[in-house]
Motif scaffolding. Sequence first.
Motif, mmCIF file in Angstrom:
data_model
loop_
_atom_site.group_PDB
_atom_site.id
_atom_site.type_symbol
_atom_site.label_atom_id
_atom_site.label_comp_id
_atom_site.label_asym_id
_atom_site.label_seq_id
_atom_site.Cartn_x
_atom_site.Cartn_y
_atom_site.Cartn_z
ATOM 1 N N PHE A 254 27.292 86.609 -57.436
ATOM 2 C CA PHE A 254 26.380 87.187 -56.460
ATOM 3 C C PHE A 254 26.235 86.236 -55.273
ATOM 4 C CE2 PHE A 254 25.036 88.696 -60.634
ATOM 5 C CZ PHE A 254 24.987 90.084 -60.445
ATOM 6 N N LYS B 288 20.550 86.321 -53.873
ATOM 7 C CA LYS B 288 20.360 87.203 -55.018
ATOM 8 C C LYS B 288 20.570 86.448 -56.325
ATOM 9 C CE LYS B 288 21.670 91.641 -57.028
ATOM 10 N NZ LYS B 288 22.468 92.886 -56.873
ATOM 11 N N HIS C 119 17.557 84.449 -57.081
ATOM 12 C CA HIS C 119 16.477 85.337 -57.509
ATOM 13 C C HIS C 119 16.663 85.737 -58.974
ATOM 14 C CE1 HIS C 119 13.799 88.736 -57.949
ATOM 15 N NE2 HIS C 119 14.834 89.504 -58.232
ATOM 16 N N LEU C 120 17.892 86.077 -59.364
ATOM 17 C CA LEU C 120 18.145 86.443 -60.755
ATOM 18 C C LEU C 120 17.882 85.262 -61.685
ATOM 19 C CD1 LEU C 120 21.394 88.570 -60.257
ATOM 20 C CD2 LEU C 120 19.086 89.419 -60.781
ATOM 21 N N THR D 61 8.979 86.583 -55.233
ATOM 22 C CA THR D 61 10.355 86.789 -54.791
ATOM 23 C C THR D 61 10.394 86.637 -53.275
ATOM 24 O OG1 THR D 61 10.854 88.233 -56.636
ATOM 25 C CG2 THR D 61 12.249 88.443 -54.687
ATOM 26 N N MET E 82 12.340 87.261 -49.767
ATOM 27 C CA MET E 82 13.378 87.977 -49.029
ATOM 28 C C MET E 82 13.592 87.262 -47.691
ATOM 29 S SD MET E 82 13.759 90.129 -51.398
ATOM 30 C CE MET E 82 15.025 91.221 -50.716
ATOM 31 N N THR F 20 17.483 91.781 -48.033
ATOM 32 C CA THR F 20 18.360 90.713 -48.501
ATOM 33 C C THR F 20 17.533 89.576 -49.102
ATOM 34 O OG1 THR F 20 19.928 91.236 -46.745
ATOM 35 C CG2 THR F 20 20.195 89.107 -47.844
ATOM 36 N N PHE F 21 17.936 89.115 -50.298
ATOM 37 C CA PHE F 21 17.239 88.009 -50.942
ATOM 38 C C PHE F 21 17.526 86.703 -50.209
ATOM 39 C CE2 PHE F 21 17.721 91.048 -54.465
ATOM 40 C CZ PHE F 21 16.422 91.070 -54.958
#
Length: 505
Positions: free
Chosen positions: A243, A247, A250-251, A270, A272, A279-280
């Motif tokens: 990724f 992202k 974040h995961l 979280t 952005m 979009t992260f």
Amino acid sequence: MRRIKNIYNAFCLATLFFASCGNKSHLTIDNYPKSRIIVLTDILNEPDDSQTLVRLLMYSNEVDIEGLIAVSSCHQYKGKNDPNPDRNTVHPDEIKKYVKAYGKVRENLMKHIDGWPTTDYLLSVTGAGPEGFGTRDIGPGLSTSGSAIVCNAIKKQDERPLYVIINGGANCLAQALIDLGQEISRDELDELLKNVRVCDNAGQDNAGAWIAYNFPDLHYKRSSHQVYNFMNQTGPAVWDTTFYPGKAQHLWAAEHIQNNHGVLGAIYPTRMRWKDPTTFSTIEGGGSGNFIGFANRGLYHPEHIEWGGWGGRFKTEKEKNIYANQLKWAEKDLFYSEDEFKPYFMFPEASDNWTDPITGKEYNGIGVPIFRWRRAYQNDFRARMDWCVDDFQTANHNPVAAVNGDKSDGIVYLNAIAGSMVKLDASDSADPDGDELSFRWFYYPEAGTYQGSVQLIRHDNANVKILVPEDAGGKQIHIILEVEDKHPEVPLTAYRRVIIKANNK
């Protein structure tokens, strides 16, 4: 590296003896105490400051927190008239929210390691700085709860330095200096400030320049670029690289912080991208890099900013007019709001050259002094989040790195003759969970005053031999011991810095 529960760690200078080339030499251990810190944060400007606060609370046993101050910045101040109401004032209640959540996991944290501050104490040192932008909102009679906390910490009878970490604007510190100037003479204030160290994250208002201009002898360092490398897309990845970095991080955070890790992890937000909510963004934009070095005293010494460690590395000569580069994102009338305080001088960032021992990739530049340690500090944070919910027996804990029998977390100093062979022994290192250990010794040339080549024999063994170069007389050589446990899920690392002073024959 840390004081695992029931392991004694004295604040002292100890002298040990070891054999080097058949001669007896002495080895001195510097076990310096917990550092005193104040954190100024423009929390709720965007989620990264809230993320950083979670990490800080998870290391609150490693430092003495003397202030958690909600401050303004070029991104967040009264009169900004931003469509996001959070960016139009300061938010001490947001700090309190996180402190109270920490209080709900503190009992479980105490199962793993001692020293966690109480919720009541942390709330007692939580306050707010001026609501307005920078120097527009400071002056005689404009004291705030936050400036009072800073004043009290500066005046406190404590021989330890006070580190003021600015993850937002600097005007709360500026107001505190004004307040003190109304109370005591300039000579008395200058004397107090000899014990204050300022670490400024990128410069987020013009008050940092005001401070550096009006108090030129104050120890003031500014990270304009290095700070952004704490968890950016450059350097080692501890996340799933299939990724994109935002992202993937974040995961990683969802699995190891937000979900199933107690109430504090559950409110880790979280993040952005700014002005791009689809979009992260990478987590913790940089503020964590300003305090994380304090977490391992065997590696990092905050009084030697040129030595490096988890907190990055800085030069020891101040430079003129280091621009507060966050101002470039502000309203146009703020872009050059530091200009009236020129010239001002601050300690700048330093660069490293580093080859990743796992991938073999070589890195060079201003971000390397921070991200070279990323695998270790991310695994460390992950393990600490496990402490919020797990018992001691089911969680992982840091190994203890020993040097020539010394099991403290102190920095090691020794003298050696140029051209001689130094022997160092880490075989007394241990792991509180009984995990097998791996060892790596490496030379850190940028940290010392000798920067030529140094030969390490069996650098991946508990015992290492170091050939002190013939031309190193009068110079310092920095050797780092890295001890990692072989935990199958979250390996943890302990460090010891060995500083060899080479003497001429």
